[in-house]
Structures are given as structure tokens and as C-alpha cells.
Design a protein around this motif. Structure first.
Motif, PDB file in Angstrom:
ATOM      1  N   ILE A 122       6.025  12.062  40.776  1.00 27.05           N
ATOM      2  CA  ILE A 122       6.223  11.230  39.510  1.00 27.05           C
ATOM      3  C   ILE A 122       5.939  12.352  38.365  1.00 27.05           C
ATOM      4  CG2 ILE A 122       4.791   9.505  38.167  1.00 27.05           C
ATOM      5  CD1 ILE A 122       4.085   8.131  40.629  1.00 27.05           C
ATOM      6  N   ASN A 123       7.049  12.835  37.966  1.00 29.62           N
ATOM      7  CA  ASN A 123       7.151  13.599  36.506  1.00 29.62           C
ATOM      8  C   ASN A 123       6.796  12.907  35.448  1.00 29.62           C
ATOM      9  OD1 ASN A 123       8.023  16.436  37.546  1.00 29.62           O
ATOM     10  ND2 ASN A 123       9.826  15.092  38.522  1.00 29.62           N
ATOM     11  N   ASN A 124       5.708  13.141  34.723  1.00 28.93           N
ATOM     12  CA  ASN A 124       5.263  12.375  33.607  1.00 28.93           C
ATOM     13  C   ASN A 124       4.849  13.521  32.388  1.00 28.93           C
ATOM     14  OD1 ASN A 124       3.866  10.141  32.128  1.00 28.93           O
ATOM     15  ND2 ASN A 124       2.222  11.387  32.571  1.00 28.93           N
ATOM     16  N   ALA A 125       4.742  14.562  32.831  1.00 33.53           N
ATOM     17  CA  ALA A 125       4.205  15.664  31.844  1.00 33.53           C
ATOM     18  C   ALA A 125       5.200  15.672  30.573  1.00 33.53           C
ATOM     19  CB  ALA A 125       3.971  16.853  32.251  1.00 33.53           C
ATOM     20  N   GLY A 126       4.722  15.772  29.327  1.00 31.33           N
ATOM     21  CA  GLY A 126       5.605  15.629  28.215  1.00 31.33           C
ATOM     22  C   GLY A 126       4.830  16.069  26.820  1.00 31.33           C
ATOM     23  N   ILE A 127       5.499  16.555  25.879  1.00 36.91           N
ATOM     24  CA  ILE A 127       5.054  16.726  24.800  1.00 36.91           C
ATOM     25  C   ILE A 127       6.155  16.138  23.568  1.00 36.91           C
ATOM     26  CG2 ILE A 127       3.566  18.606  25.152  1.00 36.91           C
ATOM     27  CD1 ILE A 127       5.786  20.523  24.073  1.00 36.91           C
ATOM     28  N   VAL A 172      10.403  10.080  40.743  1.00 41.41           N
ATOM     29  CA  VAL A 172      10.109   9.099  39.501  1.00 41.41           C
ATOM     30  C   VAL A 172      10.169  10.049  38.505  1.00 41.41           C
ATOM     31  CG1 VAL A 172       8.655   7.441  38.550  1.00 41.41           C
ATOM     32  CG2 VAL A 172       8.799   7.530  41.140  1.00 41.41           C
ATOM     33  N   SER A 173      10.870   9.862  37.363  1.00 40.06           N
ATOM     34  CA  SER A 173      10.652  10.474  35.982  1.00 40.06           C
ATOM     35  C   SER A 173      10.496   9.804  34.634  1.00 40.06           C
ATOM     36  CB  SER A 173      12.021  11.432  35.918  1.00 40.06           C
ATOM     37  OG  SER A 173      12.108  12.436  36.788  1.00 40.06           O
ATOM     38  N   THR A 174       9.514   9.834  34.020  1.00 40.21           N
ATOM     39  CA  THR A 174       9.282   9.353  32.920  1.00 40.21           C
ATOM     40  C   THR A 174      10.138   9.766  31.853  1.00 40.21           C
ATOM     41  OG1 THR A 174       6.987   9.087  33.465  1.00 40.21           O
ATOM     42  CG2 THR A 174       7.574   8.770  30.984  1.00 40.21           C
ATOM     43  N   SER A 192      15.422  16.359  25.445  1.00 40.75           N
ATOM     44  CA  SER A 192      14.945  16.705  26.657  1.00 40.75           C
ATOM     45  C   SER A 192      14.916  15.486  27.627  1.00 40.75           C
ATOM     46  CB  SER A 192      13.244  17.134  26.578  1.00 40.75           C
ATOM     47  OG  SER A 192      12.516  15.917  25.910  1.00 40.75           O
ATOM     48  N   LYS A 193      14.687  14.356  26.922  1.00 38.95           N
ATOM     49  CA  LYS A 193      14.763  12.938  27.521  1.00 38.95           C
ATOM     50  C   LYS A 193      16.133  12.690  28.188  1.00 38.95           C
ATOM     51  CE  LYS A 193      10.542  12.175  27.318  1.00 38.95           C
ATOM     52  NZ  LYS A 193       9.495  12.446  28.579  1.00 38.95           N
ATOM     53  N   THR A 218      13.907   6.532  40.724  1.00 39.32           N
ATOM     54  CA  THR A 218      13.289   5.684  39.410  1.00 39.32           C
ATOM     55  C   THR A 218      13.262   6.434  38.203  1.00 39.32           C
ATOM     56  OG1 THR A 218      12.183   4.170  40.936  1.00 39.32           O
ATOM     57  CG2 THR A 218      11.596   3.956  38.722  1.00 39.32           C
ATOM     58  N   ILE A 219      14.166   6.067  37.213  1.00 40.02           N
ATOM     59  CA  ILE A 219      13.852   6.564  36.000  1.00 40.02           C
ATOM     60  C   ILE A 219      13.368   5.476  34.905  1.00 40.02           C
ATOM     61  CG2 ILE A 219      15.658   7.299  34.149  1.00 40.02           C
ATOM     62  CD1 ILE A 219      17.980   7.773  35.968  1.00 40.02           C
ATOM     63  N   VAL A 220      12.280   6.031  34.111  1.00 44.51           N
ATOM     64  CA  VAL A 220      11.385   5.193  33.378  1.00 44.51           C
ATOM     65  C   VAL A 220      11.910   5.506  31.842  1.00 44.51           C
ATOM     66  CG1 VAL A 220       9.258   4.499  32.783  1.00 44.51           C
ATOM     67  CG2 VAL A 220       9.800   5.409  35.048  1.00 44.51           C
TER      68      VAL A 220
END
Length: 307
Positions: A122-127, A172-174, A192-193, A218-220
Motif C-alpha cells: 500500500i503506497n500511501n506516502a505523500g506531500i 494499492v496506490s493512493t 505526481s498523482k 487498486t488505484i485510490v
């Protein structure tokens, strides 16, 4: 002229087209049984707070082994403690700067050695900086791309090979609604998104073509979330542009993983953004102006700091 072989190919295509259409229709009407997570090793980046922490707490109750990556050691340890209180038997917290390729690969080796093979990533890190394009220094633009997008490149490269070997896993990517439309005061974030969405769509296609259909994607794409990223954001039109709480988004993400849902768009009404190229640009800008998103972004990020 069509020969017999061409006609057979067309008939086969139409048969599959009809089959997949009705399969999707049945899944919509009668959702499939949700899969369980007992024995799964779930790695969550950006787990020290916000959506990442809430995802960890949701999985803690589902008998999964948790691997937590963040640069905020104190917050990450708090997430680990809370996950254990919520029922998690095995929780491992690691300091990892996911924007650093070498560190990602080093920590990935450590996870494989100490925990095992990651089965749900689950890739969730972001700024998000909240600056206008002409106000973003080059190094800050690059930093946003490294943290939000390239980090996901490195983690997928680190854990996907093992998933492909066993033809089993879930990526899974946020991402964000911004990746579908663009966001005022966030050209770096939007870029980036958008890159995340494009990469995951392509990766899913490549896995499908390679016969690795046991690996799900899954793309969130949530709308605004009440977290540290969008500090002080208050929607001027909450009915059309709601601000979600991290716990709600996390619950939807876990449910989407259980149902092996490809896109998770919040709110669902924003699926219409897929047809944005059919809408004249002036009309789109008029709609966005009526939602007063620029006003909210200016209030959130344009405030002068108090000294």
C-alpha cells in the motif's frame, strides 16, 4: 476480405466482451465475497499518521502482519502501538525515506529477511506544498515527484518480482482526484498523482498480458482529506466537494482491496471526470470556480505565517 480465421477472432472477442460486461454487472449488483487477510503481509508507506495510520488500524483487526514505513519514527511507533492494541499480532515499524531509492531497496531486503515476502503493498506516502507553479523552486518540485511518485516506482520494483514468481499479490496506490483533473496551487502534486495513475494502469495491463492475473491492482483517488497534507482546507461546497476524514477513506480502501476493486474514486460521482475531455475547458473552469476550490486552497496555503 474477411477469412474464416478473422471471423472466429471477431466472434471470440465479442463473446469475451459480453462475458466481461455481464461479469461486471453481476459484481455491481451482487458484490463478490470479501477475501480475508489472515497470513497476508501488508506493507504501508506513510504509516505514521493520517490515512496510513488508519489503514494500519483497519488491518490490525483482520489478522494480517503489518509492516510500517515512515520517516517519522515517533509517529510510526505510535501507529505500531495502536495497531497492537487493536488486535495485530505481528507489527514491524521501520524508518524508511521512500523517496530514496537505495534506502527503499535496503529496507525491502530487511523486511524480506525479518518478516517475509510482502503480499499487499500500500503506497500511501505523500506531500503537498500548496504553491503556485511559478513559486515552486526546482528542488521542491523534484522532491514532490520523488516522495509522491518515484517512491512508488521503487517500492513496486522492490516487491513486485516475488509477487510475479508466485502470481499472487496486491498493489494499492493512493493517488488523488487531482490526478484526474488538476488542483489549484498544486501543479507538482497533480503531476505526481497523474503519474501514479498512469503507471498503475500500465502496470496492471502488463501483468494481465503476462498472464499474472493473480496480482491485483487498486488505484485510490479521494477528494480532499482532513489530514496534515491539506492543512486548514475548508470546502466552500461540501455537498459537491466533500472533505473526508482519514478513517473513512481507510475503511473504503480496505473494502476496495477485499473486493479487488481497480478504481476507488471518492466521491463516486466524480467518476464523471473520466469524460472531462468532452467538456469545453471554459465550462470546466466555470464549474471549478463555482466550487470555490481556489478560495479554499488560498486560505489553506496562502496564509502568512505568524512569527
Amino acid at each position: 476480405m474477411f477469412n474464416f480465421r478473422s471471423i472466429l477472432k471477431i466472434l471470440q472477442f465479442l463473446k469475451l466482451l459480453i462475458f466481461y460486461f455481464f461479469e461486471s454487472l453481476i459484481s455491481f449488483i451482487l458484490p463478490p465475497c470479501k477475501k480475508t487477510f489472515a497470513g497476508e503481509i501488508v506493507l504501508i508507506t506513510g504509516s505514521a499518521n493520517g490515512i496510513g495510520r488508519q489503514i494500519a488500524l483497519k488491518f490490525a483487526r483482520l489478522e494480517a502482519t503489518l509492516v510500517l514505513w515512515d520517516i517519522d519514527d515517533e509517529g510510526n511507533e505510535e501507529t505500531r502501538r495502536l495497531a497492537q492494541e487493536n488486535g495485530a499480532k505481528r507489527v514491524f515499524a521501520y524508518h524508511c525515506d521512500c523517496s530514496n531509492r537505495e534506502e527503499v531497496y535496503k529496507q525491502a531486503d530487511k523486511v524480506r529477511e525479518e518478516v517475509g515476502g510482502v503480499t499487499i503493498l500500500i503506497n500511501n506516502a505523500g506531500i503537498v506544498l500548496g504553491k503556485k507553479f511559478w513559486d515552486i523552486p526546482d528542488e521542491d518540485f523534484e522532491k514532490t515527484l520523488r516522495v509522491n511518485f518515484l517512491s512508488q516506482v521503487w517500492t513496486c520494483k522492490a516487491f513486485l518480482p516475488a509477487m510475479m514468481t508466485y502470481n499472487r499479490g496486491h498493489l494499492v496506490s493512493t493517488a488523488s482526484i487531482a490526478g484526474l483533473l488538476g488542483l489549484y496551487r498544486a501543479s507538482d502534486y497533480t503531476a505526481s498523482k497523474s503519474a501514479i495513475i498512469g503507471m498503475l494502469e500500465t502496470l496492471d495491463w502488463e501483468l494481465y498480458y503476462a498472464g499474472k492475473r493473480g496480482i491485483k491492482t487498486t488505484i485510490v483517488c479521494p477528494n480532499f482529506v482532513n489530514s496534515k497534507l491539506i492543512r486548514g482546507y475548508q470546502s466552500q461546497c461540501p455537498l459537491l466537494s466533500p472533505v473526508y476524514e482519514p478513517e473513512y477513506v481507510a475503511s473504503k480502501i480496505v473494502s476496495a482491496i477485499q473486493k479487488e476493486q481497480f478504481y476507488l474514486i471518492l466521491p463516486p460521482t466524480l467518476r464523471v471526470l473520466g469524460f472531462k475531455t468532452f467538456i469545453p475547458r471554459k465550462i470546466m473552469l466555470l464549474i471549478l470556480s463555482c466550487l470555490k476550490i481556489p478560495n479554499s486552497m488560498d486560505k489553506a496555503f496562502g496564509r502568512k505565517k505568524k512569527h
